[in-house]
Write an enzyme that holds these catalytic residues in place. Structure first.
Site, PDB file in Angstrom:
ATOM      1  N   ASN A   1      -0.307   9.142 -21.050  1.00  0.00           N
ATOM      2  CA  ASN A   1       0.659   8.211 -20.842  1.00  0.00           C
ATOM      3  C   ASN A   1       0.488   6.637 -21.462  1.00  0.00           C
ATOM      4  O   ASN A   1      -0.786   6.469 -21.501  1.00  0.00           O
ATOM      5  CB  ASN A   1       1.221   7.843 -19.129  1.00  0.00           C
ATOM      6  CG  ASN A   1       1.453   8.988 -18.588  1.00  0.00           C
ATOM      7  OD1 ASN A   1       2.648   9.863 -18.891  1.00  0.00           O
ATOM      8  ND2 ASN A   1       0.996   9.202 -17.345  1.00  0.00           N
TER       9      ASN A   1
ATOM     10  N   ASP B   1      -9.204  12.807 -10.546  1.00  0.00           N
ATOM     11  CA  ASP B   1      -8.081  11.835 -10.120  1.00  0.00           C
ATOM     12  C   ASP B   1      -7.997  11.399  -8.831  1.00  0.00           C
ATOM     13  O   ASP B   1      -8.257  12.602  -7.782  1.00  0.00           O
ATOM     14  CB  ASP B   1      -6.651  12.079 -10.841  1.00  0.00           C
ATOM     15  CG  ASP B   1      -5.645  10.947 -10.785  1.00  0.00           C
ATOM     16  OD1 ASP B   1      -5.248  10.862 -11.617  1.00  0.00           O
ATOM     17  OD2 ASP B   1      -5.219  10.561  -9.683  1.00  0.00           O
ATOM     18  N   ILE B   2      -7.735  10.332  -8.453  1.00  0.00           N
ATOM     19  CA  ILE B   2      -7.998   9.812  -6.793  1.00  0.00           C
ATOM     20  C   ILE B   2      -6.657  10.565  -6.086  1.00  0.00           C
ATOM     21  O   ILE B   2      -6.872  10.782  -4.978  1.00  0.00           O
ATOM     22  CB  ILE B   2      -8.102   8.368  -6.446  1.00  0.00           C
ATOM     23  CG1 ILE B   2      -8.708   7.829  -5.174  1.00  0.00           C
ATOM     24  CG2 ILE B   2      -6.710   7.547  -6.805  1.00  0.00           C
ATOM     25  CD1 ILE B   2      -9.120   6.476  -5.428  1.00  0.00           C
TER      26      ILE B   2
ATOM     27  N   HIS C   1      -6.516   7.051 -21.215  1.00  0.00           N
ATOM     28  CA  HIS C   1      -6.992   8.145 -20.306  1.00  0.00           C
ATOM     29  C   HIS C   1      -6.208   9.407 -20.527  1.00  0.00           C
ATOM     30  O   HIS C   1      -4.805   9.366 -20.875  1.00  0.00           O
ATOM     31  CB  HIS C   1      -6.869   7.847 -18.689  1.00  0.00           C
ATOM     32  CG  HIS C   1      -5.825   7.302 -18.285  1.00  0.00           C
ATOM     33  ND1 HIS C   1      -5.423   6.232 -18.414  1.00  0.00           N
ATOM     34  CD2 HIS C   1      -4.917   7.938 -17.671  1.00  0.00           C
ATOM     35  CE1 HIS C   1      -4.323   5.890 -17.886  1.00  0.00           C
ATOM     36  NE2 HIS C   1      -3.860   6.958 -17.250  1.00  0.00           N
TER      37      HIS C   1
HETATM   38  P1  5GP Z   1      -1.512   6.572 -15.414  1.00  0.00           P
HETATM   39  O1  5GP Z   1       0.008   6.666 -14.770  1.00  0.00           O
HETATM   40  O2  5GP Z   1      -1.783   5.376 -15.716  1.00  0.00           O
HETATM   41  O3  5GP Z   1      -1.323   7.812 -16.489  1.00  0.00           O
HETATM   42  O4  5GP Z   1      -2.415   7.345 -14.383  1.00  0.00           O
HETATM   43  C1  5GP Z   1      -3.401   6.688 -13.827  1.00  0.00           C
HETATM   44  C2  5GP Z   1      -3.962   7.860 -12.948  1.00  0.00           C
HETATM   45  O5  5GP Z   1      -5.320   7.089 -12.317  1.00  0.00           O
HETATM   46  C3  5GP Z   1      -3.203   8.126 -11.675  1.00  0.00           C
HETATM   47  O6  5GP Z   1      -3.198   9.579 -11.732  1.00  0.00           O
HETATM   48  C4  5GP Z   1      -4.051   7.462 -10.616  1.00  0.00           C
HETATM   49  O7  5GP Z   1      -4.112   8.441  -9.407  1.00  0.00           O
HETATM   50  C5  5GP Z   1      -5.362   7.443 -11.183  1.00  0.00           C
HETATM   51  N1  5GP Z   1      -6.155   6.575 -10.399  1.00  0.00           N
HETATM   52  C6  5GP Z   1      -5.999   5.134  -9.900  1.00  0.00           C
HETATM   53  N2  5GP Z   1      -6.987   4.565  -9.478  1.00  0.00           N
HETATM   54  C7  5GP Z   1      -7.672   5.379  -9.468  1.00  0.00           C
HETATM   55  C8  5GP Z   1      -9.189   5.149  -9.066  1.00  0.00           C
HETATM   56  O8  5GP Z   1      -9.569   3.929  -8.600  1.00  0.00           O
HETATM   57  N3  5GP Z   1      -9.976   6.234  -9.116  1.00  0.00           N
HETATM   58  C9  5GP Z   1      -9.559   7.272  -9.668  1.00  0.00           C
HETATM   59  N4  5GP Z   1     -10.428   8.411  -9.504  1.00  0.00           N
HETATM   60  N5  5GP Z   1      -8.405   7.487  -9.999  1.00  0.00           N
HETATM   61  C10 5GP Z   1      -7.421   6.468  -9.916  1.00  0.00           C
END
Ligand code: 5GP
Length: 121
Positions: free
Chosen positions: A91, A33-34, A104
């Site tokens: 989520n 995760d970034i 994811h």
């Molecule tokens: P969500 O809130 O959709 O469950 O989580 C999305 C996750 O994706 C977040 O933890 C966010 O930090 C991660 N994320 C968003 N954009 C990128 C990206 O470009 N690269 C990576 N590796 N993670 C990302």
């Protein structure tokens, strides 16, 4: 809701955006995760256009469902998380704050993670 082919994980899957890859096979891609929320924070995504767990389990072929779930388990195992323990989160939709509309699973670990949710509901 239709799958958005321009979402960031679709771009990672097709190589348009780079990622820090942990694992890849025919069914899944795993990467760091970034914006990590724990010492270990890896995302595992299926190779297919699915928005959420509900979409995936209703519409993906069985070999992809099995392959994806096996990949989640393998990644956690290979990261050494089975012994100390870890958390998986997926989520879906506005109440969960899902940011990226491609299924994811977050794998979180590397320290005691505390309670699953805050207790203020
Ligand atoms: P969500 O809130 O959709 O469950 O989580 C999305 C996750 O994706 C977040 O933890 C966010 O930090 C991660 N994320 C968003 N954009 C990128 C990206 O470009 N690269 C990576 N590796 N993670 C990302």
């Amino acid at each position: 809701m239709a799958y958005d082919q321009n979402n960031v994980f679709a771009k990672i899957l097709c190589g348009e955006i780079p990622c820090n890859k942990v694992y890849e096979d025919d069914h899944a891609l795993a990467f760091h995760d970034i914006n990590p929320q724990a010492p270990v924070h890896v995302l595992v995504i299926p190779k297919g256009e699915y928005i959420s767990m509900a979409d995936f389990t209703a519409n993906a072929p069985a070999d992809l469902v099995v392959g994806f779930m096996r990949a989640v388990g393998k990644v956690a195992r290979d990261l050494g998380l089975d012994g100390p323990g870890y958390r998986t989160i997926s989520n879906a939709g506005p109440n969960s704050h899902q940011e990226v509309p491609h299924l994811h699973i977050h794998i979180l670990g590397g320290k005691p993670l505390g309670p699953m949710l805050d207790q203020t509901f």
